[in-house]
Scaffold this motif. Structure first.
Motif, PDB file in Angstrom:
ATOM      1  N   GLY A 110       0.890  -1.190  -0.023  1.00  0.00           N
ATOM      2  CA  GLY A 110       0.034  -0.122  -0.078  1.00  0.00           C
ATOM      3  C   GLY A 110       0.803   1.241   0.163  1.00  0.00           C
ATOM      4  O   GLY A 110       0.679   2.310  -1.041  1.00  0.00           O
ATOM      5  N   ALA A 111       1.803   1.174   0.732  1.00  0.00           N
ATOM      6  CA  ALA A 111       2.878   2.404   0.746  1.00  0.00           C
ATOM      7  C   ALA A 111       3.508   2.770  -0.528  1.00  0.00           C
ATOM      8  O   ALA A 111       3.598   3.791  -0.993  1.00  0.00           O
ATOM      9  N   LEU A 112       3.918   1.693  -1.163  1.00  0.00           N
ATOM     10  CA  LEU A 112       4.620   1.540  -2.272  1.00  0.00           C
ATOM     11  C   LEU A 112       3.582   2.065  -3.500  1.00  0.00           C
ATOM     12  O   LEU A 112       3.875   3.037  -4.481  1.00  0.00           O
ATOM     13  N   GLY A 113       2.440   1.740  -3.457  1.00  0.00           N
ATOM     14  CA  GLY A 113       1.401   2.082  -4.364  1.00  0.00           C
ATOM     15  C   GLY A 113       0.975   3.720  -3.955  1.00  0.00           C
ATOM     16  O   GLY A 113       0.901   4.405  -5.224  1.00  0.00           O
ATOM     17  N   ASN A 114       1.016   4.213  -2.971  1.00  0.00           N
ATOM     18  CA  ASN A 114       0.759   5.440  -2.673  1.00  0.00           C
ATOM     19  C   ASN A 114       1.977   6.452  -3.360  1.00  0.00           C
ATOM     20  O   ASN A 114       1.681   7.547  -3.838  1.00  0.00           O
ATOM     21  N   ALA A 115       3.106   5.936  -2.837  1.00  0.00           N
ATOM     22  CA  ALA A 115       4.317   6.396  -3.581  1.00  0.00           C
ATOM     23  C   ALA A 115       4.272   6.891  -5.016  1.00  0.00           C
ATOM     24  O   ALA A 115       4.503   7.688  -5.370  1.00  0.00           O
ATOM     25  N   SER A 116       4.059   5.700  -5.581  1.00  0.00           N
ATOM     26  CA  SER A 116       3.991   5.793  -7.355  1.00  0.00           C
ATOM     27  C   SER A 116       2.781   6.783  -7.602  1.00  0.00           C
ATOM     28  O   SER A 116       2.885   7.379  -8.548  1.00  0.00           O
ATOM     29  N   ARG A 117       1.757   6.723  -7.047  1.00  0.00           N
ATOM     30  CA  ARG A 117       0.496   7.557  -7.207  1.00  0.00           C
ATOM     31  C   ARG A 117       0.931   9.146  -7.246  1.00  0.00           C
ATOM     32  O   ARG A 117       0.480   9.936  -7.880  1.00  0.00           O
ATOM     33  N   LEU A 118       1.645   9.473  -6.006  1.00  0.00           N
ATOM     34  CA  LEU A 118       1.913  10.774  -5.565  1.00  0.00           C
ATOM     35  C   LEU A 118       3.179  11.439  -6.423  1.00  0.00           C
ATOM     36  O   LEU A 118       3.704  12.473  -6.307  1.00  0.00           O
ATOM     37  N   GLN A 119       3.929  10.318  -7.436  1.00  0.00           N
ATOM     38  CA  GLN A 119       5.139  11.007  -7.895  1.00  0.00           C
ATOM     39  C   GLN A 119       4.619  12.124  -9.045  1.00  0.00           C
ATOM     40  O   GLN A 119       5.464  12.907  -9.088  1.00  0.00           O
ATOM     41  N   ALA A 120       3.778  11.989  -9.663  1.00  0.00           N
ATOM     42  CA  ALA A 120       3.433  12.552 -10.845  1.00  0.00           C
ATOM     43  C   ALA A 120       2.838  14.170 -10.247  1.00  0.00           C
ATOM     44  O   ALA A 120       3.316  15.233 -10.570  1.00  0.00           O
ATOM     45  N   PRO A 121       2.066  13.962  -9.238  1.00  0.00           N
ATOM     46  CA  PRO A 121       1.650  15.294  -8.634  1.00  0.00           C
ATOM     47  C   PRO A 121       2.818  15.939  -8.080  1.00  0.00           C
ATOM     48  O   PRO A 121       3.100  17.291  -8.144  1.00  0.00           O
ATOM     49  N   SER A 122       3.780  15.296  -7.397  1.00  0.00           N
ATOM     50  CA  SER A 122       4.981  15.878  -6.694  1.00  0.00           C
ATOM     51  C   SER A 122       5.986  16.599  -7.907  1.00  0.00           C
ATOM     52  O   SER A 122       6.405  17.983  -7.347  1.00  0.00           O
ATOM     53  N   ARG A 123       6.044  16.032  -8.871  1.00  0.00           N
ATOM     54  CA  ARG A 123       6.905  16.569  -9.874  1.00  0.00           C
ATOM     55  C   ARG A 123       6.029  17.899 -10.486  1.00  0.00           C
ATOM     56  O   ARG A 123       6.720  18.714 -10.726  1.00  0.00           O
ATOM     57  N   ALA A 124       4.777  17.714 -10.848  1.00  0.00           N
ATOM     58  CA  ALA A 124       3.906  18.811 -11.174  1.00  0.00           C
ATOM     59  C   ALA A 124       4.254  20.034 -10.347  1.00  0.00           C
ATOM     60  O   ALA A 124       4.499  21.200 -10.693  1.00  0.00           O
ATOM     61  N   LEU A 125       4.199  19.929  -9.095  1.00  0.00           N
ATOM     62  CA  LEU A 125       4.423  20.902  -7.913  1.00  0.00           C
ATOM     63  C   LEU A 125       5.723  21.530  -8.143  1.00  0.00           C
ATOM     64  O   LEU A 125       5.828  22.568  -8.053  1.00  0.00           O
ATOM     65  N   LEU A 126       6.779  20.686  -8.105  1.00  0.00           N
ATOM     66  CA  LEU A 126       8.045  21.184  -8.364  1.00  0.00           C
ATOM     67  C   LEU A 126       8.569  22.105  -9.455  1.00  0.00           C
ATOM     68  O   LEU A 126       9.018  22.998  -9.653  1.00  0.00           O
ATOM     69  N   LEU A 127       7.868  21.384 -10.680  1.00  0.00           N
ATOM     70  CA  LEU A 127       7.960  22.223 -11.931  1.00  0.00           C
ATOM     71  C   LEU A 127       7.142  23.564 -11.920  1.00  0.00           C
ATOM     72  O   LEU A 127       7.565  24.600 -12.041  1.00  0.00           O
ATOM     73  N   GLY A 128       6.037  23.277 -11.263  1.00  0.00           N
ATOM     74  CA  GLY A 128       5.336  24.674 -11.144  1.00  0.00           C
ATOM     75  C   GLY A 128       5.720  25.462 -10.150  1.00  0.00           C
ATOM     76  O   GLY A 128       5.796  27.001 -10.670  1.00  0.00           O
ATOM     77  N   GLN A 129       6.369  25.480  -9.233  1.00  0.00           N
ATOM     78  CA  GLN A 129       7.166  26.295  -8.385  1.00  0.00           C
ATOM     79  C   GLN A 129       8.500  26.774  -8.979  1.00  0.00           C
ATOM     80  O   GLN A 129       8.669  28.130  -8.990  1.00  0.00           O
ATOM     81  N   SER A 130       9.191  26.127  -9.894  1.00  0.00           N
ATOM     82  CA  SER A 130      10.237  26.493 -10.539  1.00  0.00           C
ATOM     83  C   SER A 130       9.836  27.518 -11.379  1.00  0.00           C
ATOM     84  O   SER A 130      10.463  28.744 -11.777  1.00  0.00           O
ATOM     85  N   ARG A 131       8.698  27.162 -12.332  1.00  0.00           N
ATOM     86  CA  ARG A 131       8.264  28.391 -13.342  1.00  0.00           C
ATOM     87  C   ARG A 131       7.759  29.410 -12.738  1.00  0.00           C
ATOM     88  O   ARG A 131       8.157  30.536 -13.350  1.00  0.00           O
ATOM     89  N   MET A 132       7.009  29.413 -11.765  1.00  0.00           N
ATOM     90  CA  MET A 132       6.561  30.556 -10.983  1.00  0.00           C
ATOM     91  C   MET A 132       7.647  31.492 -10.454  1.00  0.00           C
ATOM     92  O   MET A 132       7.545  32.551 -10.780  1.00  0.00           O
TER      93      MET A 132
END
Length: 152
Positions: A40-62
């Protein structure tokens, strides 16, 4: 009476088959529960990978939009233009849109007067081809001078 202490002494040297079976069942249940938690923890980590990357990219662009501004094409930078949608891509999976608008500014504001500008940045991404895009929105405010009005 001599047999009773001998029976107690031999009993203390080992476990019965029933005790071993119960201990094995308890350990098996504990291991199965542990594996379930880990998967379950591994599934949650893989599910959160794309939103985490989107947040980092968005903060960088901002940060880039706030500090450096927008490249004009001739090697110079200017503040993000007002009331224009800017957009771009990082890769095939992630893209962005940004817009700067005046915030609660009176219509008779003279050029050069400070105005509050709302900068909204949306990051879009697809987790799999054929699926709907997901969206993350960031916004901030910046105080800047009112730009000169174009001559009509």
């Amino acid at each position: 009476r001599k047999h009773r202490p001998f029976a107690l002494r031999t009993r203390a040297h080992g476990f019965t088959l029933l005790e071993i079976l119960v201990a094995t069942a308890v350990m098996g249940t504990a291991v199965a529960a542990l594996f379930s938690l880990l998967s379950g923890a591994l599934g949650n980590a893989s599910r959160l990978q794309a939103p985490s990357r989107a947040l980092l990219l968005g903060q960088s662009r901002m940060n880039e939009l706030l500090s450096a501004g927008v490249e004009t094409g001739v090697g110079t930078l200017m503040a993000m233009p007002l009331d224009q949608k800017l957009q771009g891509r990082w890769d095939e999976q992630y893209r962005w849109e940004a817009q700067a608008t005046r915030w609660n500014t009176p219509p008779d504001t003279a050029p050069g007067q400070p105005v509050l500008v709302r900068i909204a940045l949306d990051v879009f991404w697809k987790t799999q081809p054929g699926k709907l895009e997901k969206k993350l929105s960031l916004e901030t405010f910046q105080l800047r001078p009112e730009p000169p009005r174009p001559i009509q």
